[in-house]
Design a protein around this motif. Structure first.
Motif, PDB file in Angstrom:
ATOM      1  N   UNK A 320       0.828  -1.203   0.000  1.00 57.05           N
ATOM      2  CA  UNK A 320       0.000   0.000   0.000  1.00 57.05           C
ATOM      3  C   UNK A 320       0.863   1.256   0.000  1.00 57.05           C
ATOM      4  N   UNK A 321       1.935   1.230   0.777  1.00 54.91           N
ATOM      5  CA  UNK A 321       2.816   2.388   0.809  1.00 54.91           C
ATOM      6  C   UNK A 321       3.449   2.588  -0.565  1.00 54.91           C
ATOM      7  N   UNK A 322       3.987   1.527  -1.150  1.00 55.59           N
ATOM      8  CA  UNK A 322       4.715   1.643  -2.406  1.00 55.59           C
ATOM      9  C   UNK A 322       3.814   1.992  -3.585  1.00 55.59           C
ATOM     10  N   UNK A 323       2.636   1.357  -3.643  1.00 57.69           N
ATOM     11  CA  UNK A 323       1.796   1.522  -4.824  1.00 57.69           C
ATOM     12  C   UNK A 323       0.714   2.573  -4.656  1.00 57.69           C
ATOM     13  N   UNK A 324       0.005   2.510  -3.564  1.00 55.89           N
ATOM     14  CA  UNK A 324      -1.184   3.327  -3.417  1.00 55.89           C
ATOM     15  C   UNK A 324      -0.908   4.704  -2.852  1.00 55.89           C
ATOM     16  N   UNK A 325       0.015   4.792  -1.888  1.00 57.39           N
ATOM     17  CA  UNK A 325       0.163   6.042  -1.160  1.00 57.39           C
ATOM     18  C   UNK A 325       1.206   6.987  -1.733  1.00 57.39           C
ATOM     19  N   UNK A 326       1.950   6.559  -2.734  1.00 58.88           N
ATOM     20  CA  UNK A 326       3.055   7.398  -3.203  1.00 58.88           C
ATOM     21  C   UNK A 326       2.572   8.773  -3.651  1.00 58.88           C
ATOM     22  N   UNK A 327       1.588   8.805  -4.531  1.00 60.90           N
ATOM     23  CA  UNK A 327       1.084  10.091  -5.014  1.00 60.90           C
ATOM     24  C   UNK A 327       0.405  10.863  -3.892  1.00 60.90           C
ATOM     25  N   UNK A 328      -0.363  10.155  -3.063  1.00 58.44           N
ATOM     26  CA  UNK A 328      -1.068  10.804  -1.967  1.00 58.44           C
ATOM     27  C   UNK A 328      -0.088  11.445  -0.990  1.00 58.44           C
ATOM     28  N   UNK A 329       1.009  10.765  -0.689  1.00 60.78           N
ATOM     29  CA  UNK A 329       2.003  11.302   0.237  1.00 60.78           C
ATOM     30  C   UNK A 329       2.666  12.546  -0.326  1.00 60.78           C
ATOM     31  N   UNK A 330       2.878  12.589  -1.622  1.00 61.64           N
ATOM     32  CA  UNK A 330       3.459  13.780  -2.247  1.00 61.64           C
ATOM     33  C   UNK A 330       2.518  14.974  -2.129  1.00 61.64           C
ATOM     34  N   UNK A 331       1.231  14.731  -2.357  1.00 69.78           N
ATOM     35  CA  UNK A 331       0.246  15.808  -2.232  1.00 69.78           C
ATOM     36  C   UNK A 331       0.189  16.290  -0.781  1.00 69.78           C
ATOM     37  N   UNK A 332       0.245  15.351   0.164  1.00 70.47           N
ATOM     38  CA  UNK A 332       0.212  15.706   1.587  1.00 70.47           C
ATOM     39  C   UNK A 332       1.399  16.573   1.956  1.00 70.47           C
ATOM     40  N   UNK A 333       2.576  16.216   1.465  1.00 69.71           N
ATOM     41  CA  UNK A 333       3.781  16.991   1.772  1.00 69.71           C
ATOM     42  C   UNK A 333       3.695  18.395   1.189  1.00 69.71           C
ATOM     43  N   UNK A 353       9.409  22.945  10.888  1.00 71.69           N
ATOM     44  CA  UNK A 353       7.939  22.959  10.891  1.00 71.69           C
ATOM     45  C   UNK A 353       7.282  21.718  10.294  1.00 71.69           C
ATOM     46  N   UNK A 354       7.991  21.017   9.389  1.00 71.30           N
ATOM     47  CA  UNK A 354       7.403  19.846   8.711  1.00 71.30           C
ATOM     48  C   UNK A 354       8.251  18.627   9.032  1.00 71.30           C
ATOM     49  N   UNK A 355       7.592  17.589   9.608  1.00 67.87           N
ATOM     50  CA  UNK A 355       8.299  16.367   9.961  1.00 67.87           C
ATOM     51  C   UNK A 355       7.504  15.171   9.443  1.00 67.87           C
ATOM     52  N   UNK A 356       8.164  14.009   9.466  1.00 71.17           N
ATOM     53  CA  UNK A 356       7.566  12.784   8.940  1.00 71.17           C
ATOM     54  C   UNK A 356       7.526  11.723  10.036  1.00 71.17           C
ATOM     55  N   UNK A 357       6.435  10.970  10.073  1.00 67.24           N
ATOM     56  CA  UNK A 357       6.314   9.879  11.040  1.00 67.24           C
ATOM     57  C   UNK A 357       5.226   8.922  10.578  1.00 67.24           C
ATOM     58  N   UNK A 358       5.218   7.730  11.187  1.00 62.62           N
ATOM     59  CA  UNK A 358       4.267   6.688  10.788  1.00 62.62           C
ATOM     60  C   UNK A 358       3.027   6.731  11.672  1.00 62.62           C
ATOM     61  N   UNK A 359       2.233   7.779  11.537  1.00 59.14           N
ATOM     62  CA  UNK A 359       0.986   7.896  12.285  1.00 59.14           C
ATOM     63  C   UNK A 359      -0.090   7.023  11.648  1.00 59.14           C
ATOM     64  N   UNK A 360      -0.751   6.219  12.457  1.00 59.63           N
ATOM     65  CA  UNK A 360      -1.856   5.393  11.957  1.00 59.63           C
ATOM     66  C   UNK A 360      -2.931   6.258  11.325  1.00 59.63           C
ATOM     67  N   UNK A 361      -3.223   7.385  11.944  1.00 58.86           N
ATOM     68  CA  UNK A 361      -4.341   8.217  11.502  1.00 58.86           C
ATOM     69  C   UNK A 361      -4.093   8.830  10.122  1.00 58.86           C
ATOM     70  N   UNK A 362      -2.857   8.776   9.614  1.00 48.51           N
ATOM     71  CA  UNK A 362      -2.553   9.352   8.304  1.00 48.51           C
ATOM     72  C   UNK A 362      -2.506   8.312   7.191  1.00 48.51           C
ATOM     73  N   UNK A 363      -2.896   7.061   7.485  1.00 54.24           N
ATOM     74  CA  UNK A 363      -2.656   5.984   6.533  1.00 54.24           C
ATOM     75  C   UNK A 363      -3.799   5.696   5.563  1.00 54.24           C
ATOM     76  N   UNK A 364      -4.694   6.644   5.350  1.00 62.48           N
ATOM     77  CA  UNK A 364      -5.677   6.479   4.275  1.00 62.48           C
ATOM     78  C   UNK A 364      -4.910   6.462   2.960  1.00 62.48           C
ATOM     79  N   UNK A 365      -5.023   5.385   2.171  1.00 57.98           N
ATOM     80  CA  UNK A 365      -4.164   5.262   0.998  1.00 57.98           C
ATOM     81  C   UNK A 365      -4.476   6.221  -0.123  1.00 57.98           C
TER      82      UNK A 365
END
Length: 414
Positions: A320-333, A353-365
């Motif tokens: 999911x991280x590799x395929x589904x979330x790549x574009x979504x994570x870029x938009x989020x950043x 001001x901007x940091x990265x972490x593995x929050x469960x609540x952010x994992x909508x693909x």
């Protein structure tokens, strides 16, 4: 400025996500084989002994930070209960990570690594050696251990099947009211007030303000500001002192087909001098130790009378991280940078001001998502600002400006 928003850009994004989701859902399902249960765990000083009542396939060990832990994954194993601990190890927890893997977590009183280990000749026990180290000496990989070949359980047989695509999650939580224009083509933003109900979150030493109440008040202020602007639609995951598990929070955003998800928090820090806002976006690798600690703490919001040992199958998560979330994570950043730019005109941000972490609540693909730590309830000035109507109005103004600019930019790029 009026935003003449359409769903064209969103539909293109959703189509890309749908293809990746179908690929992610056509997974290999594993039929559990006969597995050895963890019958006994003894952590004595710098030695750990794990005993099994039957054969297992093997084990691997790795270190975790924030807080300091060592985890052991036992393939072909079934979790037992607890264990005894002294020395470097403070406590022992275990649970079933997936149908074929038991995970054992050792909570440490200081950073440590596994330096050596081996199975007994009959494959019924695993002995590990620990060594205390400094934070910069923690290894990022895994150490693997195999029982003797003649006393090693066979891996479970694989059954190949194509499953139904993930789609929108089926959730028993009632969907919230959508505020703003009745035009369904307008972008939809879901604002999540962190914590709630029996989970108060951080509690301020300056007047006993509770994070669950502060975040709800800020979420309402952001909603009201966006509705007044008339450019986007808004929904709140909760509008009262209600508890939601983390998956339900982003699940609501996915079920509503939201264009943006924002979780609002107000953290506590070890030092009362820590001050200012921070925006977090998803990454499986934390940007720093502080981000890792915060994610570990927030992710425990799901735990009432148990231990969070990790629920999702590791292979599914990586796909999911590799395929589904790549574009979504870029938009989020990109949105995180915009939130800092617009928000800093109204409130103070931290040096990073901007940091990265593995929050469960952010994992909508398929939903761009950020977690907005608006400040520290342990800081006297921050809590006074966040707990005041004027302060909340400033936060809402900064957030609303960022959201409206975000969708105006997407419209201009069509």
């Amino acid at each position: 400025m009026k935003i003449d928003w359409t769903k064209k850009a969103q539909r293109m994004h959703k189509r890309t996500m749908a293809l990746a989701t179908i690929l992610a859902s056509a997974l290999v399902s594993i039929a559990p084989a006969h597995a050895g249960s963890v019958s006994r765990i003894e952590a004595n000083g710098s030695q750990i002994t794990i005993s099994f009542d039957d054969l297992v396939e093997g084990a691997s060990a790795f270190s975790l930070i924030g807080p300091d832990r060592i985890a052991i994954d036992v393939r072909g194993g079934k979790a037992g209960r607890g264990g005894s601990a002294t020395g470097i190890v403070k406590s022992v927890r275990q649970g079933q990570y997936n149908p074929n893997t038991a995970r054992i977590v050792f909570d440490l009183d200081r950073p440590a690594v596994v330096t050596d280990g081996s199975f007994s000749k009959d494959g019924r026990s695993l002995k590990l050696s620990l060594q205390a180290v400094g934070q910069n000496q923690l290894a990022s990989g895994r150490l693997s251990f195999l029982p003797p070949a003649q006393f090693r359980a066979e891996p479970p047989k694989k059954k190949y099947s194509v499953k139904v695509p993930l789609g929108k999650p089926r959730d028993s939580v009632r969907l919230p009211k959508i505020y703003g224009p009745s035009d369904p083509s307008r972008p939809l933003v879901v604002i999540d007030a962190g914590h709630g109900g029996h989970d108060p979150g951080a509690i301020s030493p300056h007047g006993d303000a509770q994070e669950k109440n502060v975040t709800l008040a800020i979420a309402r202020a952001i909603r009201d500001r966006l509705v007044a602007g008339g450019r986007v639609r808004v929904a709140l995951t909760r509008e009262s002192d209600e508890y939601l598990v983390l998956e339900e929070r982003y699940g609501i955003a996915r079920r509503l087909d939201a264009d943006l998800f924002m979780s609002i928090h107000a953290d506590a820090a070890g030092s009362e001098t820590a001050s200012g806002a921070t925006v977090y976006t998803l990454s499986e690798v934390a940007s720093d130790r502080e981000a890792a600690k915060l994610a570990a703490r927030e992710n425990k919001a799901n735990i009432i009378n148990g231990v969070n040992l990790g629920g999702a199958n590791q292979d599914v998560s990586s796909i999911l991280i590799d395929l589904t979330q790549r574009e979504t994570m870029n938009v989020s950043a990109d949105f995180a940078k915009l939130l800092h730019r617009e928000g800093s005109r109204q409130m103070a941000f931290r040096k990073i001001p901007h940091r990265y972490a593995s929050f469960v609540v952010l994992k909508a693909p398929d939903t761009p998502s950020v977690l907005f730590e608006t400040g520290y309830l342990t800081n006297k000035n921050d809590v006074a600002f966040l707990n005041s109507r004027q302060g909340r109005s400033k936060v809402a103004a900064g957030v609303a400006s960022a959201i409206e600019s975000h969708f105006a930019r997407k419209l201009a790029m069509r």
